[in-house]
Design a protein around this motif. Structure first.
Motif, PDB file in Angstrom:
ATOM      1  N   ILE A   1     -60.210   5.742 -20.363  1.00 43.89           N
ATOM      2  CA  ILE A   1     -59.438   4.706 -21.039  1.00 43.89           C
ATOM      3  C   ILE A   1     -58.124   4.467 -20.310  1.00 43.89           C
ATOM      4  N   GLN A   2     -57.428   5.525 -19.938  1.00 45.82           N
ATOM      5  CA  GLN A   2     -56.156   5.373 -19.249  1.00 45.82           C
ATOM      6  C   GLN A   2     -56.322   4.655 -17.911  1.00 45.82           C
ATOM      7  N   ASP A   3     -57.400   4.950 -17.196  1.00 42.01           N
ATOM      8  CA  ASP A   3     -57.649   4.278 -15.921  1.00 42.01           C
ATOM      9  C   ASP A   3     -57.925   2.794 -16.140  1.00 42.01           C
ATOM     10  N   GLU A   4     -58.700   2.465 -17.165  1.00 44.34           N
ATOM     11  CA  GLU A   4     -58.994   1.066 -17.454  1.00 44.34           C
ATOM     12  C   GLU A   4     -57.745   0.310 -17.876  1.00 44.34           C
ATOM     13  N   LEU A   5     -56.897   0.936 -18.682  1.00 45.69           N
ATOM     14  CA  LEU A   5     -55.664   0.287 -19.098  1.00 45.69           C
ATOM     15  C   LEU A   5     -54.715   0.081 -17.930  1.00 45.69           C
ATOM     16  N   ALA A   6     -54.730   1.002 -16.964  1.00 48.42           N
ATOM     17  CA  ALA A   6     -53.875   0.870 -15.792  1.00 48.42           C
ATOM     18  C   ALA A   6     -54.274  -0.312 -14.935  1.00 48.42           C
ATOM     19  N   GLN A   7     -55.542  -0.695 -14.980  1.00 48.23           N
ATOM     20  CA  GLN A   7     -56.021  -1.803 -14.164  1.00 48.23           C
ATOM     21  C   GLN A   7     -55.777  -3.156 -14.817  1.00 48.23           C
TER      22      GLN A   7
END
Length: 250
Positions: free
Chosen positions: A126-132
């Motif tokens: 989730i954190q990686d997706e939000l960072a993108q």
């Protein structure tokens, strides 16, 4: 970085309203619905919103719409039962906004006890997706006891802190309405900064953002921590919502 835009407007947003419908929320569900209605009612009339109710799995109950009555109908639920698939709900909602939202700014508002026990996806994903992406996540955490509070606050801070959003933890159920109205105010009263990155390479690297404000008042800047310069993304210009919390925020 060379700034190309600095403005302060009540810009319409696309909002994903994520409401915990698990069994652990049963006793506070009525007040949660009231808070969600208060938040929607205080939003910009030109906003569009969707409603995702989640328990063992997330469910999109209201597609993106500017029809207030439709949104309010999707908030009203009485079948609080099952586990808490918080991460799955965030993943579904952020993907849906990315594909379907028509407004430039995207926001998720999560109302939950914060204790995920049913998701397939992980916090790291989730954190990686939000960072993108460029979605700001706000959260209202409601906890039954100290153990639930410890884990719940950790998860909600991880979801919100790097996106430019904030997490709120009401001391009592009677404070939820006021917190919801404060989130609506935060969303509607923000500065927008756009800049052209000196580094134009779309190489997948993570670019940290740090904003400093010089003012005689004591101010706290709340903005997303950065973005990932992935191939197919939108630089050369980057856009970020900026909250400045303090006496000068207005």
């Amino acid at each position: 970085q060379p700034i190309t835009l600095f403005s302060r407007e009540d810009i319409p947003v696309s909002v994903g309203l994520l409401i915990d419908n698990s069994g652990s929320m049963r006793l506070v569900r009525a007040r949660v619905e009231a808070a969600a209605r208060a938040l929607v009612g205080a939003s910009n009339p030109r906003d569009e919103a969707c409603v995702v109710n989640f328990a063992d799995r997330p469910r999109l109950d209201v597609s993106l719409t500017s029809d207030l009555r439709t949104v309010l109908a999707g908030i009203a639920r009485v079948d609080a039962i099952g586990g808490t698939a918080l991460y799955d709900a965030v993943e579904m909602a952020q993907g849906y906004l990315h594909e379907r939202a028509s407004r430039d700014r995207h926001v998720l508002v999560v109302i939950t006890d914060g204790n995920d026990n049913a998701s397939v996806t992980t916090m790291a994903r989730i954190q990686d997706e939000l960072a993108q992406g460029a979605i700001a996540v706000y959260a209202i955490g409601l906890f039954r006891d100290q153990e639930a509070m410890h884990r719940g606050r950790r998860d909600l801070e991880q979801l919100t802190s790097r996106t430019g959003g904030l997490a709120y933890y009401p001391d009592g159920i009677d404070q939820i309405d006021g917190v919801a109205l404060e989130i609506a105010r935060q969303i509607r009263n923000q500065y927008t900064i756009a800049y052209t990155p000196l580094n134009q390479a779309l190489d997948g690297s993570y670019r940290a953002i740090r904003v400093q404000v010089r003012a005689p008042e004591r101010l706290t800047v709340v903005t997303r921590a950065g973005y990932r310069a992935a191939a197919g993304s939108t630089p050369p210009s980057s856009l970020s919502a900026l909250s400045i919390v303090g006496s000068a925020a207005g």
